[in-house]
Structure formats: structure tokens, C-alpha cells
Design a protein around this motif. Structure first.
Motif, mmCIF file in Angstrom:
data_model
loop_
_atom_site.group_PDB
_atom_site.id
_atom_site.type_symbol
_atom_site.label_atom_id
_atom_site.label_comp_id
_atom_site.label_asym_id
_atom_site.label_seq_id
_atom_site.Cartn_x
_atom_site.Cartn_y
_atom_site.Cartn_z
ATOM 1 N N GLY A 179 -78.333 146.971 -0.647
ATOM 2 C CA GLY A 179 -78.420 148.412 -0.856
ATOM 3 C C GLY A 179 -79.377 148.810 -1.961
ATOM 4 O O GLY A 179 -79.844 147.990 -2.744
ATOM 5 N N ASN A 180 -79.641 150.105 -2.014
ATOM 6 C CA ASN A 180 -80.500 150.693 -3.029
ATOM 7 C C ASN A 180 -79.667 150.933 -4.294
ATOM 8 O O ASN A 180 -78.674 151.667 -4.244
ATOM 9 C CB ASN A 180 -81.065 152.012 -2.498
ATOM 10 C CG ASN A 180 -81.965 152.727 -3.487
ATOM 11 O OD1 ASN A 180 -82.097 152.328 -4.636
ATOM 12 N ND2 ASN A 180 -82.575 153.812 -3.042
ATOM 13 N N PRO A 181 -80.035 150.347 -5.444
ATOM 14 C CA PRO A 181 -79.234 150.522 -6.655
ATOM 15 C C PRO A 181 -79.152 151.964 -7.148
ATOM 16 O O PRO A 181 -78.354 152.264 -8.034
ATOM 17 C CB PRO A 181 -79.935 149.617 -7.681
ATOM 18 C CG PRO A 181 -81.312 149.405 -7.147
ATOM 19 C CD PRO A 181 -81.178 149.447 -5.651
ATOM 20 N N ALA A 182 -79.960 152.866 -6.594
ATOM 21 C CA ALA A 182 -79.839 154.280 -6.964
ATOM 22 C C ALA A 182 -78.549 154.878 -6.430
ATOM 23 O O ALA A 182 -78.112 155.933 -6.895
ATOM 24 C CB ALA A 182 -81.035 155.072 -6.432
ATOM 25 N N GLY A 183 -77.922 154.224 -5.458
ATOM 26 C CA GLY A 183 -76.631 154.665 -4.943
ATOM 27 C C GLY A 183 -75.514 153.830 -5.546
ATOM 28 O O GLY A 183 -75.746 152.755 -6.098
ATOM 29 N N SER A 184 -74.286 154.305 -5.438
ATOM 30 C CA SER A 184 -73.151 153.584 -6.013
ATOM 31 C C SER A 184 -72.684 152.468 -5.084
ATOM 32 O O SER A 184 -72.919 152.493 -3.873
ATOM 33 C CB SER A 184 -71.996 154.548 -6.277
ATOM 34 O OG SER A 184 -71.467 155.054 -5.062
ATOM 35 N N HIS A 185 -72.012 151.483 -5.678
ATOM 36 C CA HIS A 185 -71.393 150.381 -4.947
ATOM 37 C C HIS A 185 -72.386 149.672 -4.030
ATOM 38 O O HIS A 185 -72.155 149.528 -2.821
ATOM 39 C CB HIS A 185 -70.186 150.881 -4.147
ATOM 40 C CG HIS A 185 -69.251 151.719 -4.948
ATOM 41 N ND1 HIS A 185 -68.785 151.348 -6.198
ATOM 42 C CD2 HIS A 185 -68.716 152.938 -4.702
ATOM 43 C CE1 HIS A 185 -67.978 152.292 -6.669
ATOM 44 N NE2 HIS A 185 -67.936 153.265 -5.793
#
Length: 372
Positions: free
Chosen positions: A345-351
Motif C-alpha cells: 500500500g501507499n504509506p500516505a494512507g493508514s494501515h
């Protein structure tokens, strides 16, 4: 007593206190448990009246976009990113429209966000329904999974239903309650009705509709696959639980720690399962339980294949079950060393876990090989 065992016992006791109408004691115990586990600042949250029945306890840390700027620093701290990091359609690789809408039926109402690709449709579009986890919202989940950019490449619609805080104050889908585990009732009925509405209004292809989710969203995706096999051609469950693995909040907490088998499915749909073997919130055995649940329902002899992969330093084992035509019908991705987060996932989003493999890319690849 191990930290997770202590946390669960505190949650069970808080539920008992709430049921005896001792709201203040139940609230204090919940805040104590969350603070000790690092999920809440030691100062706690402002006191608020509790409902007589204890709500499901969210085991995920609050994402940065909800944290505000006053959170403590140090280990376990959550720092709020710049607001623009979580604005709608922040991904430059997803040039389409990200629009809001709502759906209502006899079972209830929910809002949603819908990604519509910029490229002109060449016919009815595939539709992927993405169910966020606890504490998340559609914008955050779209950012973290980067599914919109992939959908643009393949000409897919992506629907992100939003759980109502009035239905669950932590934004969790209520997968653990019997009222939300059956066909044409509760949240499954809302989500299925919303799916049908979007198909009709936005040129979706009824034969290529899929559902995926993370954690509580993964558990709800399993329910949709179990109860609406004629609507969803395949499902993806990331760090989730089997359909019917709980009957209330306390059994839901137990299932997260001690996986059960879930209920027997009437009809099996193709399923792809992701789970980290270092997940300390939802026991990795739940990934195997979801796998077994959907495998049992296939009703056909399948050939198993096992492959080892290395993605950006993350080792994983992929188990694939293929039908007589060689098509992958069920897949299980064991993510070695991964915790409770969306793989790749994109680290700009959570979890999210940026190490990969990309759960979004693999799910979409799997989905588009199946149609109703």
C-alpha cells in the motif's frame, strides 16, 4: 498475562459493565485498556455517555488524518499529515473523477465514494467494491490501496462504501453481529443494494462485479461472497475473518484471537486471501480459515500449486488452486513478517505496508479473470 490476552479480558469485562448499566466504569476500563496497549494517549479521550450495549472495540490505531495535531510524541504517537495527503483523488496516477453519493433501502442508508475512470468506456465497466477497515474512510482507503490508479489502467469503476459512525462509532463494519451476516438484511443488504444501484447508474458490468476489504472490511467482503454469489463474481479478503465466525462483540474478539471455521457456504465464489503471519490483531489462522471456507464451497476438484516470492524484501508464499482449465479459483498469499496492514500500500494512507506484494494489483488481476 500476555498483552493481547489482557486487552481482550479488559474488553470483555467492559462489555459486562456496560450491560449492567455501569457506563462510567466501562468507559474507564476501555480507555485504560487502549492506553496500556498504545492505541490511545495516556490522558484518554473526553468522557462521553455510553449506550447500554457495548460497541465493538476497534483494535486499529487511529489513522493520521483523524489524529489532529495535539497527539503526544514518542513511541506509539500518531502525527497528523498535511491535510492534502488525504484529499479525494490525491493520486496523480488516477486522473478520473472521485464523486460522492448515497444509497438507502429498508435496511438503512450509507454514503459512498465512486471512482470513474477518465478514459472513455468501451462497454460496461467492471466494478470493484472496496470495504475499508475500522477507523478508515473511503478517501483514506483509496489513498492507501492505490486502487484508483490501477482501475484507471483497466477501465474499472471502484466503489468505496462508508460505514456510518451511528452504526459503529469506530467505523467498523458490523461483521460480528448476526443482524449483519445474512442475505437481504442489515449491512450486507445495504452494500448489495448500493452495488446494484451503481451498476445501473454508471454503466457497470453485472457479470464483472467484485468485493474486497481489509480487516473488518475483509470480514464483510467474505459475507458478501457467501450471501450474494450471483452478484459478486469473486472476493478478496485481506487480514479478515470467515463469514459467520462470530455472533456478538465478545465472540468477535475471541475469533480475532482464536480462529474458527465460519459457516458452511451454499455456493462458492472465487476468492483471493492475503494475511500477514505476524498479524497481532487478527490471528493469521483466520486467513487459513477463510481459505478453507471458500475452498470447501467450490464443489469441484482443484489442483494446488505453491510458489515462493520475494517482493521488495518481503517474502511471501502463494498457494493457488486451479480448475480443470488451469484458471486460478482460490489463492492464499501468506505474507511473512507482515502485520495488520494492506500489502504493497501507499504509506500516505493508514494501515498500509509498502513492502509488497501489491494486494491491489494481485486482487485486480485475479478478479478480472472471473466473471459471473
Amino acid at each position: 498475562m500476555k498483552p493481547l490476552d489482557r486487552f481482550i479480558s479488559q474488553m470483555v469485562e467492559s462489555a459486562r459493565l456496560a450491560q449492567t448499566q455501569d457506563a462510567s466504569a466501562a468507559t474507564a476500563l476501555i480507555q485504560k485498556a487502549l492506553a496500556e496497549s498504545g492505541l490511545l494517549p495516556q490522558g484518554g479521550l473526553p468522557q462521553a455517555p455510553m449506550a447500554p450495549a457495548a460497541p465493538f472495540v476497534d483494535l486499529n490505531q487511529a489513522p493520521g488524518w483523524r489524529a489532529g495535531t495535539s497527539r503526544r510524541h514518542g513511541r506509539g504517537a500518531v502525527h497528523a499529515p498535511h491535510p492534502s495527503r488525504h484529499r479525494a483523488n490525491a493520486d496523480a496516477q488516477a486522473p478520473g473523477r472521485f464523486v460522492g453519493g448515497s444509497f438507502s433501502c429498508a435496511a438503512g442508508a450509507r454514503r459512498y465514494k465512486l471512482y470513474i475512470p477518465a478514459r472513455p468506456a468501451q462497454g460496461p465497466r467492471p466494478l470493484v467494491v472496496m470495504l475499508h477497515g475500522c477507523t478508515q474512510n473511503p478517501d483514506d482507503f483509496a489513498t492507501g490501496t492505490a486502487m484508483n490508479a490501477l482501475a484507471e489502467e483497466h477501465g474499472c469503476l471502484v466503489l468505496y462504501p462508508e460505514q456510518d459512525k451511528g452504526a459503529n462509532h469506530n467505523g467498523c463494519w458490523n461483521w460480528f453481529e448476526p443482524a449483519h451476516q445474512g442475505r437481504e438484511r442489515g449491512e450486507p443488504a445495504i452494500l448489495a443494494g448500493m452495488t446494484r444501484q451503481v451498476i445501473g447508474e454508471h454503466g457497470g458490468d453485472p457479470a464483472r462485479v467484485y468485493a474486497a476489504g481489509l480487516s473488518a472490511g475483509g470480514a464483510m467482503a467474505a459475507i458478501l461472497g457467501a450471501d450474494y454469489p450471483e452478484l459478486y463474481a469473486a472476493v478478496g479478503i485481506h487480514s479478515g475473518l470467515p463469514a459467520g465466525s462470530a455472533k456478538d462483540m465478545m465472540s468477535g474478539l475471541k475469533a480475532m484471537r482464536e480462529p474458527g471455521k465460519g459457516r458452511k457456504l451454499r455456493q462458492g465464489v472465487p476468492a483471493i486471501v492475503f494475511h500477514g503471519d505476524a498479524d497481532h490483531l487478527v490471528n493469521p489462522g483466520n486467513g487459513e480459515a477463510v481459505l478453507a471456507q471458500f475452498l470447501r464451497a467450490q464443489g469441484a476438484e482443484l489442483q494446488q500449486h505453491t510458489e515462493a516470492h520475494d517482493h521488495a524484501g518481503r517474502r511471501c508464499t502463494r498457494h493457488t488452486w486451479r480448475d480443470s482449465a488451469g484458471r486460478s479459483v482460490v489463492e492464499h498469499w501468506q505474507l511473512h513478517g507482515a502485520g495488520h496492514a494492506w500489502s504493497g500500500g501507499n504509506p500516505a494512507g493508514s494501515h498500509t505496508d509498502a513492502a509488497g506484494p501489491s494486494a491491489s494489483a494481485e486482487m485486480l488481476r485475479f478478479f478480472l479473470s472471473h466473471h459471473g
